[in-house]
Scaffold this motif. Structure first.
Motif, PDB file in Angstrom:
ATOM      1  N   UNK A   1       0.838  -1.190   0.000  1.00  0.00           N
ATOM      2  CA  UNK A   1       0.000   0.000   0.000  1.00  0.00           C
ATOM      3  C   UNK A   1       0.874   1.241   0.000  1.00  0.00           C
ATOM      4  N   UNK A   2       0.366   2.294  -0.596  1.00  0.00           N
ATOM      5  CA  UNK A   2       1.070   3.566  -0.621  1.00  0.00           C
ATOM      6  C   UNK A   2       0.131   4.665  -0.151  1.00  0.00           C
ATOM      7  N   UNK A   3       0.700   5.733   0.340  1.00  0.00           N
ATOM      8  CA  UNK A   3      -0.098   6.873   0.760  1.00  0.00           C
ATOM      9  C   UNK A   3      -0.695   7.565  -0.451  1.00  0.00           C
ATOM     10  N   UNK A   4      -1.850   8.176  -0.246  1.00  0.00           N
ATOM     11  CA  UNK A   4      -2.444   8.984  -1.309  1.00  0.00           C
ATOM     12  C   UNK A   4      -1.524  10.151  -1.638  1.00  0.00           C
TER      13      UNK A   4
END
Length: 455
Positions: A224-227
């Motif tokens: 997952x990555x940050x927005x």
């Protein structure tokens, strides 16, 4: 010490303002004379701004994406000299009704809270001198600003507060190659140890082998990555505005037909095998020759529509736009007088313009005045496209991917190279019959390519 205000000069293109697309300095940075400080974009080109003096940056006129008027202050620099030959900047708080500026020197040792207490009513959103943004009451001054002047831009300066603690704001020293490799691997360089003052590939290798593994992800691992919020500025904003205006104002229609380019591809291979020192031919210059040969019979396609004046100008020359993908976005350099160039000259000009576009080195005269545009996704191809017209032109042509398929020739089945050709037109100027007839005229040249070189 003296303050120097660098005002945005007249770039000489008849424009009244320019957009900030990049800052190369920050408040507090030391700059030298002729050092690049900002990139400013006009409707036609991106221009590099260089500092006329040496000193320390104390104020910047806005953020990336903001517009700055010609003649307005762009950067305020505190110079080393006691006097400067150019204009000195007065304290900004003394102008424009009480604008808050950075302290004139470190000796003042004044915190933001102390300044605020001594200057009540000053808002935190400041404007540059003379912009007239807001009323005098709104900015805490007693001047005669009415809010009718041009909109001002925010000032930026270091945030008040205690100095950073030891270890804060640490930035590891490393080459671009090491940084790129670390980014691909998901490694935080601040966690990598080195025996020298610069992190090398060997240090990165040691971290991967023996390190704690914190922050490391195996290549291609799903995670997952940050927005991320990306401000739409510069070229991307120009593209967005132009495409929105094109779709909003032009009733598009697209016609697609299939063309057998088997003979054309065979001829192209022969030409490339015997080209000598000339550039390698792609499909594009051959297509442009066909376009130039067929347009005189279809003048309604080689035109520009001024919808405000209600006038269509049918061009007697082919100034062909060539949609080119760059790191900044899609740009459309123009091949001037394409009708006067042979296939090798077109190949050379295509290469030159594409390289200039990707290096952001296009001259203003190479970016406007097109009469028709070609857009191709190259090796990405696509079965069919519906290109958006480059307003105020009235047509755009899009070759698609060449595919090899079996086709019938009489009772025989043979291998053929087929390509769909798309054309989008402005239905206010071009009828569907015109577009279909034009593609059939192009088909004759592309399926019988010897005609491209016949008088």
């Amino acid at each position: 010490m003296a303050r120097f205000t660098f005002k945005l000069p007249d770039i000489g293109e008849g424009i009244s303002e320019a957009e900030i697309v990049a800052w190369h300095v920050a408040v507090g940075d030391r700059v030298e004379e002729d050092q690049q400080i900002a990139d400013m974009m006009t409707d036609k080109a991106t221009v590099e701004m260089e500092s006329p003096v040496s000193g320390t940056v104390v104020e910047l006129a806005g953020e990336v994406g903001d517009q700055v008027s010609i003649g307005a202050a762009l950067v305020v620099i505190e110079t080393d000299a006691a006097d400067v030959s150019a204009e000195e900047a007065p304290a900004l708080g003394a102008v424009s009704g009480g604008v808050k500026a950075a302290p004139a020197s470190a000796a003042q040792a004044e915190t933001a809270e102390q300044y605020e207490a001594e200057n009540p009513g000053v808002e935190d959103a400041q404007v540059l001198p003379g912009t007239g943004r807001g009323t005098a009451d709104e900015v805490g001054g007693g001047g005669a600003a009415t809010g009718d002047g041009p909109v001002g831009l925010p000032l930026h300066r270091p945030a008040a507060g205690p100095p950073p603690r030891a270890g804060e704001d640490f930035k590891a020293l490393a080459s671009p190659a090491v940084r790129a490799r670390a980014a691909d691997l998901g490694v935080d360089l601040s966690q990598v140890k080195s025996d020298s003052d610069r992190i090398r590939h060997a240090d990165l290798d040691a971290f991967l082998r023996y390190g704690s593994g914190q922050g490391y992800h195996a290549p291609h691992a799903s995670r997952a990555r940050d927005d991320e919020q990306v401000k739409v500025i510069g070229m991307r904003r120009r593209i967005a505005e132009n495409m929105a205006a094109s779709k909003r104002n032009i009733p598009h229609f697209t016609y697609v037909d299939e063309i057998d380019v088997t003979a054309l591809e065979a001829m192209r291979a022969d030409l490339n095998a015997n080209r000598g020192g000339r550039p390698k031919l792609t499909m594009l210059p051959l297509l442009i020759v066909a376009i130039c040969r067929t347009l005189p019979e279809f003048p309604m396609l080689n035109a520009r529509y001024d919808d405000e004046a209600g006038v269509v100008t049918r061009s007697g020359r082919v100034h062909l736009g060539m949609a080119t993908q760059t790191d900044a976005g899609l740009t459309v350099p123009v091949i001037r007088d394409a009708q006067d160039r042979n296939v090798w000259q077109l190949a050379t000009e295509i290469t030159r313009l594409a390289e200039a576009a990707r290096a952001n080195k296009l001259a203003p005269t190479e970016m406007g005045g097109g009469t028709i545009t070609v857009t191709s996704l190259g090796p990405l191809g696509g079965v069919a496209t519906t290109p958006v017209i480059n307003r105020p032109e009235v047509a755009i042509i899009g070759p698609n991917k060449i595919v090899e398929r079996p086709v019938f020739q009489g009772d025989d089945i043979v291998r053929a190279k087929l390509m769909n050709l798309s054309i989008s037109c402005d239905h206010r100027v071009v009828d569907g019959w015109d577009a279909a007839s034009y593609v059939q005229a192009l088909r004759k040249y592309l399926e019988t390519p010897v005609l491209l070189f016949a008088d």
